[in-house]
Design an enzyme around this catalytic site. Sequence first.
Site, mmCIF file in Angstrom:
data_model
loop_
_atom_site.group_PDB
_atom_site.id
_atom_site.type_symbol
_atom_site.label_atom_id
_atom_site.label_comp_id
_atom_site.label_asym_id
_atom_site.label_seq_id
_atom_site.Cartn_x
_atom_site.Cartn_y
_atom_site.Cartn_z
ATOM 1 C CB CYS A 1 -5.078 13.349 3.590
ATOM 2 S SG CYS A 1 -3.558 11.793 4.432
ATOM 3 C CG HIS B 1 -8.919 10.654 3.994
ATOM 4 N ND1 HIS B 1 -8.712 9.260 3.592
ATOM 5 C CD2 HIS B 1 -8.443 11.505 5.094
ATOM 6 C CE1 HIS B 1 -7.327 9.782 3.935
ATOM 7 N NE2 HIS B 1 -7.355 10.778 5.611
ATOM 8 C CG HIS C 1 -6.200 13.917 7.502
ATOM 9 N ND1 HIS C 1 -6.567 12.806 7.392
ATOM 10 C CD2 HIS C 1 -7.171 15.206 8.827
ATOM 11 C CE1 HIS C 1 -7.448 12.292 7.556
ATOM 12 N NE2 HIS C 1 -7.713 14.322 8.535
ATOM 13 C CE1 TYR D 1 -6.795 10.316 14.184
ATOM 14 C CE2 TYR D 1 -6.275 7.953 14.116
ATOM 15 C CZ TYR D 1 -6.335 9.665 13.377
ATOM 16 O OH TYR D 1 -5.734 9.634 11.900
ATOM 17 C CG ASP E 1 -3.442 12.021 9.797
ATOM 18 O OD1 ASP E 1 -4.232 11.849 10.938
ATOM 19 O OD2 ASP E 1 -3.722 11.358 8.041
ATOM 20 C CG HIS E 2 -1.946 8.043 11.631
ATOM 21 N ND1 HIS E 2 -2.127 7.210 10.552
ATOM 22 C CD2 HIS E 2 -2.927 8.570 11.131
ATOM 23 C CE1 HIS E 2 -3.015 7.122 10.046
ATOM 24 N NE2 HIS E 2 -4.100 7.969 10.689
HETATM 25 C C1 DNO Z 1 -7.280 7.275 9.290
HETATM 26 C C2 DNO Z 1 -7.999 7.975 8.654
HETATM 27 C C3 DNO Z 1 -8.817 7.781 7.954
HETATM 28 C C4 DNO Z 1 -9.988 8.720 7.707
HETATM 29 C C5 DNO Z 1 -10.855 7.871 6.762
HETATM 30 C C6 DNO Z 1 -11.847 9.449 5.877
HETATM 31 O O1 DNO Z 1 -6.162 7.426 10.189
HETATM 32 O O2 DNO Z 1 -7.692 9.224 8.417
HETATM 33 O O3 DNO Z 1 -9.921 6.696 8.859
HETATM 34 O O4 DNO Z 1 -10.748 9.378 8.589
HETATM 35 O O5 DNO Z 1 -10.602 7.423 5.568
HETATM 36 O O6 DNO Z 1 -12.699 9.426 5.801
#
Ligand code: DNO
Length: 342
Positions: free
Chosen positions: A236, A198, A263, A320, A306-307
Amino acid sequence: MKLSFRWYGPEDPVSLAYIKQIPGVTGIVSACFDVPVGEVWSVEKISALQDQIDGAGFHFEVVESISLHEDIKLGRPTRDRLIDAYCRSVENVGALGIPVVCYNFMPVFDWTRTDLALPLSDGSNALAYIHDDLKNFDLTKGTGTLPGWAIQYTAEELRGLLAAFEEVEDEQLWENLGYFLERVVPVAESAGVKLAIHPDDPPWPVFGLPRIITSGAAMQRVCGLVDSPANGITLCSGSLGAHPENDVPAIAKALKDRIHFVHLRNVHRFGEQQFHESTHPGGDVDLYAIMKELHAAGYAGPIRPDHGRMIWGEVGRPGYGLYDRALGANYLLGLWTAISRS
Ligand code: DNO
């Protein structure tokens, strides 16, 4: 692609039953959050989690994340034992047929924000980052309430780590990442697992700590450290997209053969090293263009929203909650369907 959703396990207020009500989601992204970093994830533990996921009618698509012990990043002598434990975890994940393991190589801190609930003009709130505001955090007290990190450190532990990383330049960090991958990638290959690093979030140094996975070129370099399909990346959009020079659709195109996990979220940049998270369709990153590249490459792996912002009065784990991530999932499904059918 496999539309997926992150689930924080049985404690997560966003239950699997709720996730099941989001159209198109087939995959779950989760982890054994209670195994201390550096210890082996047993088959029993992973399969107990997998049973719950299967039982709700999903596939366990990605382990996000198996975190790396800081000694591996620091290149300390204890790393060999820790890398060995990591390899055993990867084997166990593979033995259960879970195809992807996500991880990151950020020293000490995972994703970093300076505001967990910045009010937006529409009455929602979102995670935000203003680089200059990092000075407001007193690290002499430990990590305390900083968000989202699997690992919390006491004041003393943190002091030790920050001092240790002062000796580590970027190239040393690259070497330590190479050392790790040379040992883990062959194990992942034979276990049928794809590793997906990531990018650093945000993609620049924070609190004086080095960060190296900050661009497409850096992710390309990771793939070259051990040239195997098992050694790939998590694309991401939000992490990379926080830096205006990162052209995320172009990165998706360039690295298409090594993308094992995606992501998709969006950010609005409002100054240098300043951004807040936004709706999935809004923001400065073109998710449609990214999806088009993934589609053109025949991407068949997991994609998760993602978020999300906090909307409709929801309170919950920063980034989340259920509602805005569900809207995001539906947007991604709509984009993919339209691209597929046009
Ligand atoms: C945040 C996530 C990160 C991700 C890590 C991957 O919301 O995208 O915590 O899980 O960095 O190792």
